[in-house]
Design an enzyme around this catalytic site. Structure first.
Site, PDB file in Angstrom:
ATOM      1  N   GLU A 136      -6.216   5.743 -33.984  1.00  0.00           N
ATOM      2  CA  GLU A 136      -7.362   6.834 -34.179  1.00  0.00           C
ATOM      3  C   GLU A 136      -8.670   6.008 -34.389  1.00  0.00           C
ATOM      4  OE1 GLU A 136      -5.173   9.703 -37.337  1.00  0.00           O
ATOM      5  OE2 GLU A 136      -3.696   7.961 -37.385  1.00  0.00           O
ATOM      6  N   HIS A 187     -10.105  13.950 -49.128  1.00  0.00           N
ATOM      7  CA  HIS A 187      -9.075  12.994 -48.152  1.00  0.00           C
ATOM      8  C   HIS A 187      -8.468  12.535 -48.661  1.00  0.00           C
ATOM      9  CE1 HIS A 187      -6.390  13.288 -44.931  1.00  0.00           C
ATOM     10  NE2 HIS A 187      -6.409  12.507 -45.489  1.00  0.00           N
ATOM     11  N   ARG A 202     -11.657   3.420 -45.874  1.00  0.00           N
ATOM     12  CA  ARG A 202      -9.997   3.233 -45.352  1.00  0.00           C
ATOM     13  C   ARG A 202     -10.128   3.795 -44.304  1.00  0.00           C
ATOM     14  NH1 ARG A 202      -5.215   7.487 -45.147  1.00  0.00           N
ATOM     15  NH2 ARG A 202      -6.490   9.007 -44.375  1.00  0.00           N
ATOM     16  N   HIS A 234     -11.762  13.801 -44.834  1.00  0.00           N
ATOM     17  CA  HIS A 234     -11.805  14.354 -43.578  1.00  0.00           C
ATOM     18  C   HIS A 234     -12.751  14.548 -42.875  1.00  0.00           C
ATOM     19  CE1 HIS A 234      -9.008  14.040 -40.383  1.00  0.00           C
ATOM     20  NE2 HIS A 234      -8.303  12.654 -40.676  1.00  0.00           N
ATOM     21  N   ARG A 267     -14.380   7.507 -39.996  1.00  0.00           N
ATOM     22  CA  ARG A 267     -14.553   8.556 -40.571  1.00  0.00           C
ATOM     23  C   ARG A 267     -15.446   9.438 -41.704  1.00  0.00           C
ATOM     24  NH1 ARG A 267      -8.357   9.473 -43.005  1.00  0.00           N
ATOM     25  NH2 ARG A 267      -7.500   9.528 -40.924  1.00  0.00           N
TER      26      ARG A 267
HETATM   27  C1  LIG Z   1      -2.772  15.856 -44.810  1.00  0.00           C
HETATM   28  C2  LIG Z   1      -2.679  14.370 -45.097  1.00  0.00           C
HETATM   29  C3  LIG Z   1      -2.362  13.904 -44.605  1.00  0.00           C
HETATM   30  C4  LIG Z   1      -2.243  12.102 -44.058  1.00  0.00           C
HETATM   31  N1  LIG Z   1      -2.274  11.488 -43.157  1.00  0.00           N
HETATM   32  C5  LIG Z   1      -1.905   9.858 -42.855  1.00  0.00           C
HETATM   33  C6  LIG Z   1      -1.786   9.396 -41.741  1.00  0.00           C
HETATM   34  O1  LIG Z   1      -1.600  10.009 -41.070  1.00  0.00           O
HETATM   35  N2  LIG Z   1      -1.502   8.187 -42.834  1.00  0.00           N
HETATM   36  C7  LIG Z   1      -1.937   7.576 -43.388  1.00  0.00           C
HETATM   37  O2  LIG Z   1      -1.626   5.896 -43.826  1.00  0.00           O
HETATM   38  N3  LIG Z   1      -1.938   8.346 -44.314  1.00  0.00           N
HETATM   39  C8  LIG Z   1      -2.047   9.022 -44.263  1.00  0.00           C
HETATM   40  N4  LIG Z   1      -2.290  10.515 -45.386  1.00  0.00           N
HETATM   41  C9  LIG Z   1      -2.355   9.681 -46.762  1.00  0.00           C
HETATM   42  C10 LIG Z   1      -1.066   9.868 -47.823  1.00  0.00           C
HETATM   43  O3  LIG Z   1      -0.019  10.161 -47.167  1.00  0.00           O
HETATM   44  C11 LIG Z   1      -1.073   8.976 -48.784  1.00  0.00           C
HETATM   45  O4  LIG Z   1      -1.658   7.977 -49.418  1.00  0.00           O
HETATM   46  C12 LIG Z   1       0.763   8.899 -49.307  1.00  0.00           C
HETATM   47  O5  LIG Z   1       1.664   9.316 -49.020  1.00  0.00           O
HETATM   48  C13 LIG Z   1       0.357   8.496 -50.805  1.00  0.00           C
HETATM   49  O6  LIG Z   1       1.901   8.131 -50.988  1.00  0.00           O
HETATM   50  P1  LIG Z   1       1.685   8.105 -52.313  1.00  0.00           P
HETATM   51  O7  LIG Z   1       3.242   7.218 -52.780  1.00  0.00           O
HETATM   52  O8  LIG Z   1       1.265   6.570 -53.282  1.00  0.00           O
HETATM   53  O9  LIG Z   1       1.350   9.040 -53.443  1.00  0.00           O
HETATM   54  P2  LIG Z   1       2.327  10.091 -53.148  1.00  0.00           P
HETATM   55  O10 LIG Z   1       2.566  10.751 -51.776  1.00  0.00           O
HETATM   56  O11 LIG Z   1       1.365  11.451 -53.262  1.00  0.00           O
HETATM   57  O12 LIG Z   1       3.178  11.142 -54.617  1.00  0.00           O
HETATM   58  C14 LIG Z   1       2.610  11.075 -55.733  1.00  0.00           C
HETATM   59  C15 LIG Z   1       4.276  10.759 -56.434  1.00  0.00           C
HETATM   60  O13 LIG Z   1       3.639  11.619 -57.960  1.00  0.00           O
HETATM   61  C16 LIG Z   1       4.744  12.141 -58.666  1.00  0.00           C
HETATM   62  N5  LIG Z   1       3.099  11.964 -60.210  1.00  0.00           N
HETATM   63  C17 LIG Z   1       1.888  12.119 -60.150  1.00  0.00           C
HETATM   64  N6  LIG Z   1       1.748  12.800 -61.032  1.00  0.00           N
HETATM   65  C18 LIG Z   1       2.646  12.574 -62.136  1.00  0.00           C
HETATM   66  C19 LIG Z   1       2.500  12.947 -63.090  1.00  0.00           C
HETATM   67  N7  LIG Z   1       1.467  12.728 -63.986  1.00  0.00           N
HETATM   68  N8  LIG Z   1       3.921  13.080 -63.920  1.00  0.00           N
HETATM   69  C20 LIG Z   1       4.919  12.815 -62.594  1.00  0.00           C
HETATM   70  N9  LIG Z   1       5.183  12.293 -61.515  1.00  0.00           N
HETATM   71  C21 LIG Z   1       3.904  12.647 -60.876  1.00  0.00           C
HETATM   72  C22 LIG Z   1       3.859  13.653 -57.542  1.00  0.00           C
HETATM   73  O14 LIG Z   1       4.859  14.742 -58.417  1.00  0.00           O
HETATM   74  C23 LIG Z   1       4.364  13.019 -56.342  1.00  0.00           C
HETATM   75  O15 LIG Z   1       5.800  12.681 -56.584  1.00  0.00           O
HETATM   76  C24 LIG Z   1      -2.769  11.675 -45.373  1.00  0.00           C
HETATM   77  C25 LIG Z   1      -2.122  12.572 -46.755  1.00  0.00           C
HETATM   78  C26 LIG Z   1      -2.652  13.392 -46.403  1.00  0.00           C
HETATM   79  C27 LIG Z   1      -3.366  14.615 -47.498  1.00  0.00           C
END
Ligand SMILES: Cc1cc2nc3c(=O)[nH]c(=O)nc-3n(C[C@H](O)[C@H](O)[C@H](O)COP(=O)(O)OP(=O)(O)OC[C@H]3O[C@@H](n4cnc5c(N)ncnc54)[C@H](O)[C@@H]3O)c2cc1C
Length: 533
Positions: A116, A353, A388, A244, A292
């Site tokens: 990428e 994004h 990032r 993005h 990006r």
């Molecule tokens: C469309 C898209 C494509 C992407 N592609 C990539 C990729 O190819 N490679 C890469 O490295 N990254 C990618 N990213 C970024 C990556 O997906 C995220 O940064 C990563 O998954 C975040 O993980 P996390 O566990 O920190 O949060 P998340 O997976 O967002 O989980 C957050 C959790 O917190 C909970 N939560 C939030 N607030 C509260 C609250 N007040 N009370 C209770 N629960 C709460 C939510 O319910 C959820 O369960 C992408 C993101 C998107 C949106």
């Protein structure tokens, strides 16, 4: 009241991988995971491109991955964090493979590695174009087998409990602020429950919903960041919002469907309304695979010059079978709106994004509040700096959830449950009878952030944004005082805080660097600075 040894807020890659580790390490201790909607509704589930990591040591090396990350971060990465994430990454990736994640392999059984923007080598492990969904599936299946993990779905965490709730004055300069647990709204019973914990981990994800056009699902409302800020913890680098470049242009549809950068990695070319492959004018070497920020600014400029709302992604010359095999999800989505990537160009536009900044943590995931860890997108570890590198975020979440695990298992035995924590006060509040007050505030916020605090910023636009945010803040605080809490109200309140933090830190940064581009200060300052609030 609930008591739990480990409290994990968030069921994405960061929260689940942490929960699994502490639960496996201490089968006799209770691990409670809280998630505000469906269990798999997370940013994680939507990740497409994959997870970066050095696995092919013949062609790739840790040094190359480190260099690519540092270059993307534009001078602001913490080199120690970059080294930690890159070198510890492969082991963490192996763990999710052991937990059942399937990455695509070729006929010889070797991983098919993608490339990428900003990566000098092929190093992205992926599962077709639905990598996040596959990781989330594997994690949930493994978590489901772990008896001491309990998951409360549709519970909304409102606030962190600190000394403030015991009647002490807590300010930014109070030393030793401590987190004793959280107040959470059980959306099934509509009751607010006090949850006391020995150790709390925030893994609440991103904040893309602060913008009108975003790839992030509805849950991405920056709750963790806003809670820590309210509890007087430290937040940094919020001005670095990654847009993005290539979200599918579909007016009125939210979240926007992402067309992963891997499509450009496989040969997709961006074209303007005249059909010109314009990226060569912005980055003659890397063209469509430039980092990006460069690509997003190029799109913004082309769209503004031509007065169009999108540009085109041309995949017509690409091998159709390979495209279908690698990007089945994108192919299906395009077909569903009448576009055949083999014959038609795909309309794309930038969308908010990823949040590079967040809750400031050290190299073991400690926030500035004791007994409170943060990892994943809500945290700021120093890996991303001002921008990032693609596919580094899933990796960062895994490496740091492991580090939070290693540190917190040392702390848990000596962290007592706090006594005498009062219940949440609801007297004097009434049910909201005008939802319009909440929904309109959200719309106003998203519009002002998109128009004034987007890809290209100016001093005047930031000033305007701040004035409007002040007003929104005042209105929502008044509503919050009078009204029974609901997720909708709290999310808007949190997003307004996030908007404030983004604008305030953007105003402090008197230079253009990485994702923060301000026309009044187009050059980089010689002074390297992380802005912390
Ligand atoms: C469309 C898209 C494509 C992407 N592609 C990539 C990729 O190819 N490679 C890469 O490295 N990254 C990618 N990213 C970024 C990556 O997906 C995220 O940064 C990563 O998954 C975040 O993980 P996390 O566990 O920190 O949060 P998340 O997976 O967002 O989980 C957050 C959790 O917190 C909970 N939560 C939030 N607030 C509260 C609250 N007040 N009370 C209770 N629960 C709460 C939510 O319910 C959820 O369960 C992408 C993101 C998107 C949106």
């Amino acid at each position: 009241m609930i008591k739990t040894d480990f409290l994990v807020i968030g069921s994405g890659i960061a929260g689940l991988s942490y929960a699994l580790k502490v639960a496996q390490r201490f089968p006799e201790k209770k691990v409670l995971v809280i998630t505000k909607t469906r269990i798999d509704e997370t940013n994680t589930k939507y990740a497409q491109g994959g997870i970066a990591g050095v696995t092919d040591f013949e062609n790739d090396s840790f040094d190359k991955h480190i260099q690519d990350t540092l270059i993307a971060g534009d001078g602001l990465c913490n080199p120690r964090t970059v080294e930690i994430v890159v070198t510890e990454g492969p082991e963490r990736i192996q763990e999710i493979i052991d937990w059942g994640t399937r990455f695509d392999k070729d006929d010889e059984g070797d991983y098919k590695l993608g490339r990428e923007g900003g990566h000098s080598e092929f190093r992205i492990l992926h599962h077709k174009d639905v990598t996040g969904k596959e990781i989330e599936r594997a994690l949930l299946e493994t978590v489901g087998k772990q008896k001491n993990i309990e998951i409360n779905k549709h519970w909304f965490v409102l606030d962190l409990i600190t000394q403030h709730h015991l009647g002490y004055l807590v300010t930014k300069s109070t030393p030793d602020i401590e987190c004793f647990g959280v107040y959470a709204l059980d959306q099934q019973t509509n009751k607010i429950v006090t949850i006391l914990s020995r150790i709390t981990l925030l893994a609440t994800g991103g904040n893309g919903q602060a913008y009108r056009t975003t790839t992030n699902p509805k849950i991405a409302t920056g709750d963790g960041v806003a809670m820590v800020y309210r509890a007087k913890g430290r937040i940094e680098n919020m001005e670095f919002i990654q847009f993005h470049p290539t979200a599918l242009y579909e007016p009125g549809v939210s979240p926007s469907f992402l067309i992963t950068e891997a499509v450009r990695g496989d040969g997709g070319i961006l074209r303007n309304n005249k059909g010109e492959a314009f990226m060569v004018r912005y980055d003659s070497e890397r063209k469509d695979l430039a980092p990006r920020d460069i690509v997003a600014r190029a799109l913004d400029n082309e769209m503004k010059r031509a007065g169009t709302e999108h540009v085109w992604l041309d995949c017509r010359h690409m091998d159709k079978d390979r495209f279908f095999e690698h990007f089945p999800n994108i192919y299906e989505k395009s077909r569903s709106i009448g576009i055949d990537p083999a014959h038609d160009m795909i309309p794309v536009a930038p969308a908010a994004h990823y949040s590079c900044g967040g809750i400031k943590v050290d190299e073991w995931g400690h926030s500035s509040i004791h007994r409170l860890y943060a990892c994943g997108e809500c945290s700021s570890t120093g890996l991303h700096g001002a921008n990032r590198l693609a596919s580094n975020s899933l990796l960062e979440a895994l490496v740091f959830s492991h580090r939070c695990y290693l540190d917190s298992i040392q702390q848990v035995e000596t962290a007592p449950f706090m006594e005498n924590v009062p219940e949440w006060k609801t007297e004097g509040t009434t049910e909201p009878d005008e939802m319009i007050l909440i929904t309109q505030s959200l719309k106003e916020l998203q519009l002002l952030m998109t128009d004034y605090v987007g890809i290209v910023r100016t001093y005047t636009r930031l000033q305007r944004a701040m004035k409007r945010l002040d007003l929104l803040h005042e209105e929502i605080e008044t509503l919050y005082e009078m009204t029974a809490v609901s997720p909708q109200l709290c999310e808007v309140r949190n997003l307004i805080t996030v908007g404030y933090l983004i604008v305030k830190e953007a105003q402090f940064r008197k230079e253009s660097r990485g994702l923060h581009y301000i026309t009044d200060y187009p050059e980089k300052s010689p002074i390297l600075q992380n802005i912390v609030l």
